[in-house]
Design a protein around this motif. Structure first.
Motif: not given
Length: 130
Positions: A65-75
């Motif tokens: 599973n992955i944190s979509g919010g974190l992917v958005n924040d970083i990339f």
């Protein structure tokens, strides 16, 4: 103590919040190192020496599973604003004892797409709901 498993993968946002955050649950991680080789010939027909040249490092990770919010924040650095379709995951609801089996959840007023019902960790489908 010995720990088994893939470990953890953290990222740091370039936004104002620079606290390391966990991407999600890792399934697998691989890293690859590749190098070119340089041959020294001089005036000879065959190489008299070989050395490592430029290098490249790449990595891949697979997530359970992955944190979509974190992917958005970083990339991407986008912020959620009204008008976006967001998921409402884990909303509790009670199934009535008698028909009609209607469950109204908190975000029913802004409903867009039904992604199914989950009891615990198992998805409820018409095939296994009897």
């Amino acid at each position: 103590m010995i720990t088994f498993g893939s470990g953890y993968l953290y990222g740091i946002s370039s936004n104002t919040n620079s606290t390391p955050r966990k991407f999600g649950t890792l399934q697998d991680v691989t890293f690859d190192f590749t190098f070119t080789t340089k041959e020294l010939y001089g005036q000879q027909s065959f190489a008299v020496d070989v050395r490592r040249g430029e290098g490249k490092f790449t990595g891949k990770s697979k997530f359970a599973n992955i944190s979509g919010g974190l992917v958005n924040d970083i990339f991407f650095g986008q912020s959620a604003t009204p008008g976006l379709i967001l998921s409402a995951i884990g909303e509790p609801g009670s199934i009535p004892a008698a028909t009609p089996y209607t469950v109204t959840v908190v975000n029913a007023a802004t409903f867009d797409t039904d992604l199914g019902v989950v009891i615990g960790e198992y998805a409820v489908t018409s095939e296994n709901w009897k």
